[in-house]
Design a protein around this motif. Structure first.
Motif, PDB file in Angstrom:
ATOM      1  N   PHE A   4       0.826  -1.196   0.000  1.00 44.80           N
ATOM      2  CA  PHE A   4       0.000   0.000   0.000  1.00 44.80           C
ATOM      3  C   PHE A   4       0.869   1.259   0.000  1.00 44.80           C
ATOM      4  N   ILE A   5       1.887   1.272   0.812  1.00 48.54           N
ATOM      5  CA  ILE A   5       2.798   2.424   0.886  1.00 48.54           C
ATOM      6  C   ILE A   5       3.521   2.603  -0.451  1.00 48.54           C
ATOM      7  N   VAL A   6       3.996   1.510  -1.017  1.00 46.18           N
ATOM      8  CA  VAL A   6       4.684   1.578  -2.304  1.00 46.18           C
ATOM      9  C   VAL A   6       3.735   2.063  -3.391  1.00 46.18           C
ATOM     10  N   ALA A   7       2.505   1.568  -3.391  1.00 45.44           N
ATOM     11  CA  ALA A   7       1.526   1.977  -4.396  1.00 45.44           C
ATOM     12  C   ALA A   7       1.194   3.455  -4.268  1.00 45.44           C
ATOM     13  N   ILE A   8       0.947   3.927  -3.069  1.00 44.17           N
ATOM     14  CA  ILE A   8       0.626   5.344  -2.847  1.00 44.17           C
ATOM     15  C   ILE A   8       1.804   6.225  -3.250  1.00 44.17           C
ATOM     16  N   THR A   9       3.001   5.838  -2.889  1.00 44.58           N
ATOM     17  CA  THR A   9       4.191   6.615  -3.246  1.00 44.58           C
ATOM     18  C   THR A   9       4.392   6.645  -4.755  1.00 44.58           C
ATOM     19  N   THR A  10       4.170   5.528  -5.409  1.00 40.39           N
ATOM     20  CA  THR A  10       4.316   5.455  -6.867  1.00 40.39           C
ATOM     21  C   THR A  10       3.287   6.330  -7.558  1.00 40.39           C
ATOM     22  N   VAL A  11       2.049   6.254  -7.132  1.00 42.68           N
ATOM     23  CA  VAL A  11       0.991   7.076  -7.725  1.00 42.68           C
ATOM     24  C   VAL A  11       1.277   8.558  -7.509  1.00 42.68           C
ATOM     25  N   ALA A  12       1.704   8.910  -6.301  1.00 45.40           N
ATOM     26  CA  ALA A  12       2.028  10.315  -6.009  1.00 45.40           C
ATOM     27  C   ALA A  12       3.193  10.796  -6.887  1.00 45.40           C
ATOM     28  N   GLY A  13       4.197   9.952  -7.057  1.00 46.47           N
ATOM     29  CA  GLY A  13       5.338  10.318  -7.900  1.00 46.47           C
ATOM     30  C   GLY A  13       4.952  10.478  -9.359  1.00 46.47           C
ATOM     31  N   LEU A  14       4.121   9.575  -9.859  1.00 48.18           N
ATOM     32  CA  LEU A  14       3.662   9.678 -11.248  1.00 48.18           C
ATOM     33  C   LEU A  14       2.811  10.931 -11.452  1.00 48.18           C
ATOM     34  N   TYR A  15       1.939  11.228 -10.506  1.00 48.21           N
ATOM     35  CA  TYR A  15       1.114  12.432 -10.603  1.00 48.21           C
ATOM     36  C   TYR A  15       1.990  13.684 -10.603  1.00 48.21           C
ATOM     37  N   PHE A  16       2.989  13.719  -9.714  1.00 46.09           N
ATOM     38  CA  PHE A  16       3.880  14.876  -9.647  1.00 46.09           C
ATOM     39  C   PHE A  16       4.624  15.055 -10.965  1.00 46.09           C
ATOM     40  N   HIS A  17       5.123  13.985 -11.553  1.00 49.32           N
ATOM     41  CA  HIS A  17       5.846  14.098 -12.820  1.00 49.32           C
ATOM     42  C   HIS A  17       4.922  14.551 -13.943  1.00 49.32           C
ATOM     43  N   TRP A  18       3.696  14.047 -13.971  1.00 46.74           N
ATOM     44  CA  TRP A  18       2.721  14.492 -14.970  1.00 46.74           C
ATOM     45  C   TRP A  18       2.430  15.987 -14.790  1.00 46.74           C
ATOM     46  N   TRP A  19       2.192  16.403 -13.551  1.00 48.85           N
ATOM     47  CA  TRP A  19       1.892  17.803 -13.252  1.00 48.85           C
ATOM     48  C   TRP A  19       3.059  18.697 -13.675  1.00 48.85           C
ATOM     49  N   LEU A  20       4.274  18.294 -13.372  1.00 48.86           N
ATOM     50  CA  LEU A  20       5.463  19.060 -13.735  1.00 48.86           C
ATOM     51  C   LEU A  20       5.609  19.149 -15.250  1.00 48.86           C
ATOM     52  N   TYR A  21       5.366  18.058 -15.954  1.00 45.99           N
ATOM     53  CA  TYR A  21       5.438  18.039 -17.417  1.00 45.99           C
ATOM     54  C   TYR A  21       4.436  19.025 -18.017  1.00 45.99           C
ATOM     55  N   VAL A  22       3.203  19.004 -17.514  1.00 45.18           N
ATOM     56  CA  VAL A  22       2.171  19.905 -18.021  1.00 45.18           C
ATOM     57  C   VAL A  22       2.548  21.358 -17.758  1.00 45.18           C
ATOM     58  N   ARG A  23       3.042  21.674 -16.572  1.00 45.28           N
ATOM     59  CA  ARG A  23       3.438  23.050 -16.232  1.00 45.28           C
ATOM     60  C   ARG A  23       4.571  23.539 -17.132  1.00 45.28           C
ATOM     61  N   ILE A  24       5.581  22.703 -17.319  1.00 43.35           N
ATOM     62  CA  ILE A  24       6.718  23.100 -18.149  1.00 43.35           C
ATOM     63  C   ILE A  24       6.262  23.308 -19.587  1.00 43.35           C
ATOM     64  N   ARG A  25       5.371  22.450 -20.083  1.00 38.95           N
ATOM     65  CA  ARG A  25       4.855  22.607 -21.446  1.00 38.95           C
ATOM     66  C   ARG A  25       4.088  23.914 -21.589  1.00 38.95           C
ATOM     67  N   ARG A  26       3.276  24.259 -20.611  1.00 39.21           N
ATOM     68  CA  ARG A  26       2.554  25.541 -20.638  1.00 39.21           C
ATOM     69  C   ARG A  26       3.516  26.721 -20.613  1.00 39.21           C
ATOM     70  N   TRP A  27       4.554  26.641 -19.782  1.00 39.42           N
ATOM     71  CA  TRP A  27       5.543  27.722 -19.724  1.00 39.42           C
ATOM     72  C   TRP A  27       6.251  27.878 -21.063  1.00 39.42           C
ATOM     73  N   MET A  28       6.586  26.768 -21.691  1.00 34.65           N
ATOM     74  CA  MET A  28       7.270  26.834 -22.987  1.00 34.65           C
ATOM     75  C   MET A  28       6.373  27.457 -24.055  1.00 34.65           C
ATOM     76  N   GLU A  29       5.097  27.090 -24.068  1.00 34.29           N
ATOM     77  CA  GLU A  29       4.167  27.667 -25.037  1.00 34.29           C
ATOM     78  C   GLU A  29       3.994  29.160 -24.793  1.00 34.29           C
ATOM     79  N   ARG A  30       3.892  29.545 -23.524  1.00 37.99           N
ATOM     80  CA  ARG A  30       3.744  30.963 -23.181  1.00 37.99           C
ATOM     81  C   ARG A  30       5.006  31.746 -23.575  1.00 37.99           C
ATOM     82  N   ASP A  31       6.167  31.189 -23.277  1.00 36.87           N
ATOM     83  CA  ASP A  31       7.419  31.838 -23.649  1.00 36.87           C
ATOM     84  C   ASP A  31       7.557  31.970 -25.159  1.00 36.87           C
TER      85      ASP A  31
END
Length: 80
Positions: A4-31
């Motif tokens: 359960f701990i491994v699953a929650i940590t993995t899901v949280a890590g994947l969500y964070f990486h997805w969120w970071l990817y989306v933010r960086i893509r938006r910044w690049m488009e805006r720039d």
């Protein structure tokens, strides 16, 4: 419990990486849009509006550069 701990940590890590990817893509488009404005505040507003229009129209990332370039040319022609 360990799985359960491994699953929650993995899901949280994947969500964070997805969120970071989306933010960086938006910044690049805006720039990209702002770089075509060459520091002109009125043109910056116009280019950000065109960027929002491009997103709403479903312009793909590969075509966004050309689409924004065309919008910048139209703005400059209209100003002249």
């Amino acid at each position: 419990m360990d799985y359960f701990i491994v699953a929650i940590t993995t899901v949280a890590g994947l969500y964070f990486h997805w969120w970071l990817y989306v933010r960086i893509r938006r910044w690049m488009e805006r720039d990209l849009a702002l770089s075509m404005a060459a520091g002109d505040p009125a043109m910056q507003r116009y280019m950000l509006e065109r960027l929002a229009e491009a997103k709403a129209s479903g312009v793909r990332r590969g075509q966004l550069d050309e689409w924004l370039h065309q919008a910048a040319c139209e703005y400059l022609q209209r100003r002249s």
